[in-house]
Write an enzyme that holds these catalytic residues in place. Structure first.
Site, PDB file in Angstrom:
ATOM      1  N   GLU A 123      23.198  20.502  56.047  1.00  0.00           N
ATOM      2  CA  GLU A 123      22.926  19.398  56.965  1.00  0.00           C
ATOM      3  C   GLU A 123      21.429  19.334  57.267  1.00  0.00           C
ATOM      4  O   GLU A 123      20.923  20.091  58.098  1.00  0.00           O
ATOM      5  CB  GLU A 123      23.700  19.591  58.269  1.00  0.00           C
ATOM      6  CG  GLU A 123      25.193  19.817  58.095  1.00  0.00           C
ATOM      7  CD  GLU A 123      25.818  20.474  59.307  1.00  0.00           C
ATOM      8  OE1 GLU A 123      25.681  19.916  60.425  1.00  0.00           O
ATOM      9  OE2 GLU A 123      26.418  21.554  59.152  1.00  0.00           O
ATOM     10  N   HIS A 165      27.624  15.484  57.453  1.00  0.00           N
ATOM     11  CA  HIS A 165      28.356  16.746  57.632  1.00  0.00           C
ATOM     12  C   HIS A 165      29.409  16.965  56.543  1.00  0.00           C
ATOM     13  O   HIS A 165      30.508  17.448  56.823  1.00  0.00           O
ATOM     14  CB  HIS A 165      29.003  16.760  59.014  1.00  0.00           C
ATOM     15  CG  HIS A 165      29.231  18.128  59.576  1.00  0.00           C
ATOM     16  ND1 HIS A 165      30.168  18.999  59.078  1.00  0.00           N
ATOM     17  CD2 HIS A 165      28.638  18.769  60.613  1.00  0.00           C
ATOM     18  CE1 HIS A 165      30.158  20.114  59.781  1.00  0.00           C
ATOM     19  NE2 HIS A 165      29.236  20.006  60.725  1.00  0.00           N
ATOM     20  N   THR A 166      29.095  16.652  55.303  1.00  0.00           N
ATOM     21  CA  THR A 166      30.036  16.873  54.210  1.00  0.00           C
ATOM     22  C   THR A 166      30.164  18.368  53.899  1.00  0.00           C
ATOM     23  O   THR A 166      29.182  19.103  53.897  1.00  0.00           O
ATOM     24  CB  THR A 166      29.583  16.103  52.961  1.00  0.00           C
ATOM     25  OG1 THR A 166      29.737  14.703  53.208  1.00  0.00           O
ATOM     26  CG2 THR A 166      30.401  16.475  51.743  1.00  0.00           C
ATOM     27  N   TYR A 167      31.404  18.779  53.621  1.00  0.00           N
ATOM     28  CA  TYR A 167      31.699  20.134  53.151  1.00  0.00           C
ATOM     29  C   TYR A 167      31.844  20.097  51.634  1.00  0.00           C
ATOM     30  O   TYR A 167      32.660  19.335  51.098  1.00  0.00           O
ATOM     31  CB  TYR A 167      33.016  20.633  53.724  1.00  0.00           C
ATOM     32  CG  TYR A 167      33.056  20.963  55.194  1.00  0.00           C
ATOM     33  CD1 TYR A 167      33.248  22.274  55.628  1.00  0.00           C
ATOM     34  CD2 TYR A 167      32.940  19.965  56.162  1.00  0.00           C
ATOM     35  CE1 TYR A 167      33.331  22.591  56.978  1.00  0.00           C
ATOM     36  CE2 TYR A 167      33.022  20.262  57.508  1.00  0.00           C
ATOM     37  CZ  TYR A 167      33.215  21.580  57.916  1.00  0.00           C
ATOM     38  OH  TYR A 167      33.300  21.882  59.249  1.00  0.00           O
ATOM     39  N   ASP A 189      25.734  29.966  59.977  1.00  0.00           N
ATOM     40  CA  ASP A 189      25.727  28.730  60.772  1.00  0.00           C
ATOM     41  C   ASP A 189      24.405  28.698  61.515  1.00  0.00           C
ATOM     42  O   ASP A 189      24.333  28.963  62.715  1.00  0.00           O
ATOM     43  CB  ASP A 189      26.907  28.701  61.747  1.00  0.00           C
ATOM     44  CG  ASP A 189      27.103  27.324  62.385  1.00  0.00           C
ATOM     45  OD1 ASP A 189      26.363  26.392  62.021  1.00  0.00           O
ATOM     46  OD2 ASP A 189      27.995  27.186  63.247  1.00  0.00           O
ATOM     47  N   HIS A 227      27.188  17.718  68.304  1.00  0.00           N
ATOM     48  CA  HIS A 227      27.274  16.538  67.439  1.00  0.00           C
ATOM     49  C   HIS A 227      27.515  15.243  68.206  1.00  0.00           C
ATOM     50  O   HIS A 227      28.279  14.365  67.779  1.00  0.00           O
ATOM     51  CB  HIS A 227      28.348  16.735  66.380  1.00  0.00           C
ATOM     52  CG  HIS A 227      28.058  17.826  65.400  1.00  0.00           C
ATOM     53  ND1 HIS A 227      26.777  18.141  64.989  1.00  0.00           N
ATOM     54  CD2 HIS A 227      28.894  18.698  64.746  1.00  0.00           C
ATOM     55  CE1 HIS A 227      26.819  19.138  64.124  1.00  0.00           C
ATOM     56  NE2 HIS A 227      28.086  19.496  63.961  1.00  0.00           N
ATOM     57  N   GLN A 242      20.708  22.863  58.369  1.00  0.00           N
ATOM     58  CA  GLN A 242      21.762  23.734  58.878  1.00  0.00           C
ATOM     59  C   GLN A 242      22.642  24.159  57.716  1.00  0.00           C
ATOM     60  O   GLN A 242      23.268  23.330  57.049  1.00  0.00           O
ATOM     61  CB  GLN A 242      22.610  23.015  59.935  1.00  0.00           C
ATOM     62  CG  GLN A 242      23.592  23.917  60.666  1.00  0.00           C
ATOM     63  CD  GLN A 242      22.938  24.662  61.822  1.00  0.00           C
ATOM     64  OE1 GLN A 242      21.791  24.376  62.194  1.00  0.00           O
ATOM     65  NE2 GLN A 242      23.654  25.608  62.408  1.00  0.00           N
TER      66      GLN A 242
END
Length: 376
Positions: free
Chosen positions: A339, A206-208, A273, A129, A312
């Site tokens: 992502e 990259h939000t969860y 992942d 990243h 992703q």
């Protein structure tokens, strides 16, 4: 979480912004030192009725997304830390805009036009990243902001030549915009500045997500559909092998809706992942639906649309009771990430879509999140 509780968390972020900024952030990053330490942190709410998104210029990060469930209760459905100070030196990337190159670069090294470049290794022997101080660890400036029925904010950052080892200066813009009653978009642009210094670019959001509400258990019983018939399999260090493998007959097949928990035990590494090679011809705007997530208890449904070739899918495998907003604890698999991106480690795989850009070329990345309630 009740409606008043979710709104309270959002307003707490806004109310304490100045104090937290002074106590937690001012005077810490190389980028700040280079520009004289004049940056300040801000919190910005985009709202349309009951639907709201709160973002900050630290890492161009999404902090909260509040929306109702089937009973009208408002919940914050994204994971995040309890205060902005916890985002400094963060390696979880909650809500961050990551780059200059999202995902992994094998060996922290690549070659462009015969010139070798060495990037900061922050994931074993690899760069993840964008390195130790990627775009999630810098101050962005506010370029433009608007309120009204379709509120938006645009952040700007200029990544300097040599930052984390990447060649050439790069102008970067990201716009967060509420596009409808329950939808918002993320639009990313990047343009190389320097002649003769082409650079890789691959940005990601990259939000969860936990559609039951952040801190409310795991996402293993969410329903996930990914419109992809293949993945880019990985080897040691989660580096792609260079192959493109069909998902049919494997635990990676989400072409039909399925719960990640139903077959996660069959996935190496304890969870998902991996990059999906997205199907479908893009429409005239270069955009198509790439994933759908739903959660049965709340009735919430998330559709993701994008113009990128890859996605992703990550199931929060490295979460381990991290302390989050409102005292929540984020257990393993407590959130999932979707992502959209170019393929990981494309700088080492000529068969992957290129991510090298030169002055005069423009990188563009569009995402649209559409929320709804499941039909009864």
């Amino acid at each position: 979480m009740a409606a008043t509780s979710a709104r309270s968390v959002a307003w707490q972020w806004l109310a304490v912004a100045a104090a937290v900024a002074a106590a937690s952030l001012i005077g810490g990053t190389p980028a700040e030192a280079r520009r004289g330490g004049k940056e300040s942190i801000g919190f910005y709410e985009l709202r349309r009725g009951e639907f709201s998104v709160v973002v900050t210029n630290w890492g161009a990060t999404i902090l909260t997304v509040n929306l109702p469930d089937k009973n009208g209760h408002i919940d914050d459905v994204v994971l995040g830390y309890k205060d902005i100070g916890s985002y400094v030196n963060d390696t979880t990337y909650f809500g961050a805009l990551v780059g200059r190159v999202a995902n992994r670069i094998a060996g922290g090294r690549f070659t462009v036009k015969g010139h070798a470049f060495h990037t900061y290794k922050n994931d074993g022997n690899n760069t993840l990243h964008g390195g130790h101080r990627g775009f999630n660890q810098v101050f962005w400036s506010v370029r433009e902001r608007a309120t009204g029925h379709f509120p938006y904010i645009t952040f700007y950052y200029q990544s300097y030549d040599g930052e984390q080892g990447f060649p050439g200066a790069l102008d970067v813009l990201v716009t967060y915009k509420i596009d409808g009653d329950y939808s918002f978009s993320v639009t990313m642009y990047a343009r190389p500045v320097d002649d003769g210094k082409p650079t890789p670019v691959n940005l990601a959001q990259h939000t969860y997500w936990n559609l039951r509400g952040h801190g409310n258990g795991t996402i293993l019983d969410h329903s996930v559909q990914i419109f992809a018939s293949a993945v880019t399999p990985v080897g040691a260090g989660l580096i792609p092998t260079g192959a493109v493998s069909p998902v049919s007959g494997t635990p990676f097949d989400f072409r039909a809706p399925a719960a990640p928990g139903a077959r996660i035990a069959d996935v190496p590494g304890g969870g998902y992942d991996i990059n999906y090679v997205l199907d479908g011809e893009a429409d005239g705007q270069g955009v198509r639906k790439v994933a759908v997530v739903s959660e049965p208890t709340s009735g919430r449904v998330l559709e993701l649309w994008s113009d990128q070739p890859g996605l992703q899918f990550y199931t929060g495998n490295f979460l381990k009771g991290d302390e989050g907003k409102g005292g929540a604890r984020y257990v393993k698999h407590g959130g999932l990430c979707l992502e959209t991106q170019d393929y990981p480690d494309a700088v080492h795989n000529a068969k992957f879509p290129t991510e090298i850009y030169r002055k005069g070329q423009e990188y563009k990345h569009y995402m649209l999140y559409k929320f709804s309630l499941a039909k009864k």
